[in-house]
Design a protein around this motif. Structure first.
Motif, PDB file in Angstrom:
ATOM      1  N   ASP B  60      -1.614  29.006 -12.486  1.00 56.02           N
ATOM      2  CA  ASP B  60      -1.343  29.556 -11.164  1.00 56.02           C
ATOM      3  C   ASP B  60       0.161  29.528 -10.883  1.00 56.02           C
ATOM      4  O   ASP B  60       0.716  28.500 -10.501  1.00 56.02           O
ATOM      5  CB  ASP B  60      -2.110  28.727 -10.122  1.00 56.02           C
ATOM      6  CG  ASP B  60      -2.034  29.331  -8.722  1.00 56.02           C
ATOM      7  OD1 ASP B  60      -1.168  30.202  -8.481  1.00 56.02           O
ATOM      8  OD2 ASP B  60      -2.843  28.923  -7.877  1.00 56.02           O
ATOM      9  N   ALA B  63       1.138  28.532  -7.276  1.00 54.83           N
ATOM     10  CA  ALA B  63       1.087  27.083  -7.014  1.00 54.83           C
ATOM     11  C   ALA B  63       2.304  26.393  -7.603  1.00 54.83           C
ATOM     12  O   ALA B  63       2.860  25.465  -7.005  1.00 54.83           O
ATOM     13  CB  ALA B  63      -0.198  26.491  -7.594  1.00 54.83           C
ATOM     14  N   TRP B  64       2.739  26.838  -8.776  1.00 55.16           N
ATOM     15  CA  TRP B  64       3.921  26.252  -9.428  1.00 55.16           C
ATOM     16  C   TRP B  64       5.164  26.482  -8.583  1.00 55.16           C
ATOM     17  O   TRP B  64       5.960  25.568  -8.347  1.00 55.16           O
ATOM     18  CB  TRP B  64       4.072  26.864 -10.821  1.00 55.16           C
ATOM     19  CG  TRP B  64       5.156  26.267 -11.654  1.00 55.16           C
ATOM     20  CD1 TRP B  64       5.199  25.005 -12.180  1.00 55.16           C
ATOM     21  CD2 TRP B  64       6.374  26.909 -12.069  1.00 55.16           C
ATOM     22  NE1 TRP B  64       6.362  24.835 -12.895  1.00 55.16           N
ATOM     23  CE2 TRP B  64       7.093  25.976 -12.844  1.00 55.16           C
ATOM     24  CE3 TRP B  64       6.909  28.180 -11.876  1.00 55.16           C
ATOM     25  CZ2 TRP B  64       8.332  26.283 -13.430  1.00 55.16           C
ATOM     26  CZ3 TRP B  64       8.138  28.484 -12.446  1.00 55.16           C
ATOM     27  CH2 TRP B  64       8.833  27.537 -13.208  1.00 55.16           C
ATOM     28  N   THR B  67       5.007  24.496  -5.412  1.00 52.36           N
ATOM     29  CA  THR B  67       5.295  23.080  -5.682  1.00 52.36           C
ATOM     30  C   THR B  67       6.798  22.839  -5.665  1.00 52.36           C
ATOM     31  O   THR B  67       7.293  21.899  -5.031  1.00 52.36           O
ATOM     32  CB  THR B  67       4.713  22.661  -7.052  1.00 52.36           C
ATOM     33  OG1 THR B  67       3.300  22.866  -7.034  1.00 52.36           O
ATOM     34  CG2 THR B  67       5.009  21.200  -7.345  1.00 52.36           C
ATOM     35  N   SER B 120      -4.504  25.211   2.433  1.00 51.86           N
ATOM     36  CA  SER B 120      -5.959  25.182   2.518  1.00 51.86           C
ATOM     37  C   SER B 120      -6.512  26.426   3.204  1.00 51.86           C
ATOM     38  O   SER B 120      -7.329  27.156   2.640  1.00 51.86           O
ATOM     39  CB  SER B 120      -6.400  23.922   3.278  1.00 51.86           C
ATOM     40  OG  SER B 120      -7.781  23.958   3.547  1.00 51.86           O
ATOM     41  N   TYR B 125      -6.723  26.692  -1.463  1.00 52.03           N
ATOM     42  CA  TYR B 125      -6.657  25.627  -2.464  1.00 52.03           C
ATOM     43  C   TYR B 125      -7.548  24.463  -2.046  1.00 52.03           C
ATOM     44  O   TYR B 125      -7.733  24.191  -0.854  1.00 52.03           O
ATOM     45  CB  TYR B 125      -5.211  25.140  -2.629  1.00 52.03           C
ATOM     46  CG  TYR B 125      -4.312  26.104  -3.353  1.00 52.03           C
ATOM     47  CD1 TYR B 125      -4.558  26.450  -4.687  1.00 52.03           C
ATOM     48  CD2 TYR B 125      -3.211  26.682  -2.725  1.00 52.03           C
ATOM     49  CE1 TYR B 125      -3.735  27.351  -5.348  1.00 52.03           C
ATOM     50  CE2 TYR B 125      -2.383  27.579  -3.380  1.00 52.03           C
ATOM     51  CZ  TYR B 125      -2.651  27.916  -4.696  1.00 52.03           C
ATOM     52  OH  TYR B 125      -1.845  28.810  -5.349  1.00 52.03           O
ATOM     53  N   THR B 126      -8.083  23.770  -3.045  1.00 57.02           N
ATOM     54  CA  THR B 126      -8.898  22.593  -2.768  1.00 57.02           C
ATOM     55  C   THR B 126      -7.979  21.434  -2.384  1.00 57.02           C
ATOM     56  O   THR B 126      -6.763  21.484  -2.601  1.00 57.02           O
ATOM     57  CB  THR B 126      -9.700  22.177  -4.005  1.00 57.02           C
ATOM     58  OG1 THR B 126      -8.786  21.758  -5.027  1.00 57.02           O
ATOM     59  CG2 THR B 126     -10.550  23.334  -4.531  1.00 57.02           C
ATOM     60  N   GLU B 129      -6.131  20.245  -5.399  1.00 55.34           N
ATOM     61  CA  GLU B 129      -5.024  21.143  -5.778  1.00 55.34           C
ATOM     62  C   GLU B 129      -3.839  20.966  -4.830  1.00 55.34           C
ATOM     63  O   GLU B 129      -2.679  20.946  -5.262  1.00 55.34           O
ATOM     64  CB  GLU B 129      -5.507  22.594  -5.764  1.00 55.34           C
ATOM     65  CG  GLU B 129      -6.477  22.923  -6.895  1.00 55.34           C
ATOM     66  CD  GLU B 129      -7.182  24.260  -6.710  1.00 55.34           C
ATOM     67  OE1 GLU B 129      -7.624  24.833  -7.721  1.00 55.34           O
ATOM     68  OE2 GLU B 129      -7.326  24.718  -5.548  1.00 55.34           O
ATOM     69  N   ARG B 132      -1.906  17.935  -5.710  1.00 58.23           N
ATOM     70  CA  ARG B 132      -0.995  18.107  -6.856  1.00 58.23           C
ATOM     71  C   ARG B 132       0.262  18.861  -6.425  1.00 58.23           C
ATOM     72  O   ARG B 132       1.369  18.556  -6.860  1.00 58.23           O
ATOM     73  CB  ARG B 132      -1.710  18.840  -7.990  1.00 58.23           C
ATOM     74  CG  ARG B 132      -2.686  17.953  -8.760  1.00 58.23           C
ATOM     75  CD  ARG B 132      -3.121  18.595 -10.063  1.00 58.23           C
ATOM     76  NE  ARG B 132      -3.997  19.745  -9.856  1.00 58.23           N
ATOM     77  CZ  ARG B 132      -5.313  19.648  -9.680  1.00 58.23           C
ATOM     78  NH1 ARG B 132      -5.896  18.460  -9.660  1.00 58.23           N
ATOM     79  NH2 ARG B 132      -6.052  20.729  -9.509  1.00 58.23           N
ATOM     80  N   ILE B 133       0.097  19.865  -5.579  1.00 56.43           N
ATOM     81  CA  ILE B 133       1.262  20.650  -5.136  1.00 56.43           C
ATOM     82  C   ILE B 133       2.208  19.790  -4.298  1.00 56.43           C
ATOM     83  O   ILE B 133       3.430  19.848  -4.461  1.00 56.43           O
ATOM     84  CB  ILE B 133       0.795  21.886  -4.322  1.00 56.43           C
ATOM     85  CG1 ILE B 133       0.084  22.879  -5.239  1.00 56.43           C
ATOM     86  CG2 ILE B 133       1.977  22.562  -3.618  1.00 56.43           C
ATOM     87  CD1 ILE B 133      -0.596  24.028  -4.502  1.00 56.43           C
ATOM     88  N   GLU B 138      -5.536  12.973  -2.987  1.00 57.50           N
ATOM     89  CA  GLU B 138      -6.530  13.884  -2.407  1.00 57.50           C
ATOM     90  C   GLU B 138      -7.017  13.359  -1.059  1.00 57.50           C
ATOM     91  O   GLU B 138      -7.192  14.125  -0.100  1.00 57.50           O
ATOM     92  CB  GLU B 138      -7.699  14.030  -3.387  1.00 57.50           C
ATOM     93  CG  GLU B 138      -8.729  15.052  -2.950  1.00 57.50           C
ATOM     94  CD  GLU B 138      -9.819  15.240  -3.990  1.00 57.50           C
ATOM     95  OE1 GLU B 138      -9.645  14.763  -5.131  1.00 57.50           O
ATOM     96  OE2 GLU B 138     -10.841  15.848  -3.653  1.00 57.50           O
TER      97      GLU B 138
END
Lengths: 119, 161
Positions: B60, B63-64, B67, B120, B125-126, B129, B132-133, B138
């Motif tokens: 993705d 997402a990268w 981030t 979200s 995104y979950t 996820e 992580r970003i 979580e």
């Protein structure tokens, strides 16, 4: 999906869609914030450059921009992928695509340091 | 003038990065709430992403990029510490024209939680996820989202009365 969630999503989508998203100020002189120089960065397919709308910023003319690119060593007609410039509009880094399609970097990436918070 | 080694790159990746710029700039404006800082961070993000494009191993790309951008944004916010206390007169016209109630309500949410909310609600995104970003657990993300939605629900329903 609840009504609140779907309504919130719709409102956030509309709000975000209204946010400014102008292409990087390809022809704009870099701005400075305090002591930190903010590099202007271009993502410059020439089409983007041609269409870049620069609002409220002093801008280099296209001719001056092209001239500075040549002076920096970028071949005429090369597609500029990205650049950084100092507060005077002088290029620090230019990434361009050469005739074989490879991206060449001139200069070095100027790091933007984040100093520790002042007490 | 120093000529850096030529970099071989994936043309498609660059094109995708460039195509992501408008969405990145808008997202930074939503998270940072200051168009000038947002544009600076969006531009810095693009430079960083182009510089490190070889580190992107697939998956993705958005997402990268988010981030990179959001971490730069939070560093900048820590440096400036000017998020709070803006008067309505300083709020951007585009936001106050489009949805002032929502814009003002969003200001009450901490920037990381605000970013999590957008990731979200807007991007789907979950929680894992998003963690992580944003570099968060979580469970922390779940807590942020729950509190952010409660706060927005309360503020926006109050406005509707």
């Amino acid at each position: 999906m609840t009504h609140f969630h779907s309504d919130l999503r719709a409102r956030l989508l509309r709000l975000e869609a209204a946010a400014p998203d102008a292409a990087p100020a390809a022809t704009a002189a870099p701005r400075t914030h305090g002591k930190r120089t903010v590099a202007a960065v271009g993502l410059l397919s020439l089409a983007i450059l041609a269409s870049a709308a620069v609002v409220g910023e002093p801008a280099l003319s296209r001719a001056t921009y092209e001239s500075r690119l040549r002076d920096f060593g970028v071949p005429a007609g090369a597609e500029v992928v990205a650049f950084q410039a100092d507060a005077d509009g002088n290029f620090l880094t230019v990434m361009y695509r050469d005739s074989s399609g490879q991206v060449v970097t001139l200069g070095g990436i100027e790091r933007q340091h984040t100093p520790p918070p002042t007490p | 003038m120093e000529l850096a080694p030529a970099l071989t790159t994936n043309h498609d990746l660059e094109q995708e990065l460039v195509a992501l710029y408008p969405a990145l700039a808008r997202r930074m404006a939503m998270v940072l709430r200051d168009p000038d800082i947002a544009q600076d961070i969006a531009q810095s993000t693009m430079v960083r992403a182009l510089e490190h494009r070889r580190r992107f191993t697939g998956g993705d790309l958005r997402a990268w990029v988010y981030t990179i951008g959001l971490r730069l944004a939070f560093n900048e916010l820590r440096r400036r510490r000017t998020v709070q206390g803006r008067s309505s007169a300083e709020e951007p016209t585009w936001a106050m024209t489009m949805d002032p109630d929502l814009w003002v309500a969003l200001a009450a949410i901490e920037p990381r939680a605000r970013a999590a909310l957008f990731l979200s609600v807007l991007d789907g995104y979950t929680h894992a996820e998003i963690g992580r970003i944003l570099g968060a657990r979580e469970g922390t993300v779940s807590s942020w989202l729950s509190r952010a939605k409660d706060r927005l629900r309360s503020a926006l329903e109050e406005d509707d009365r």
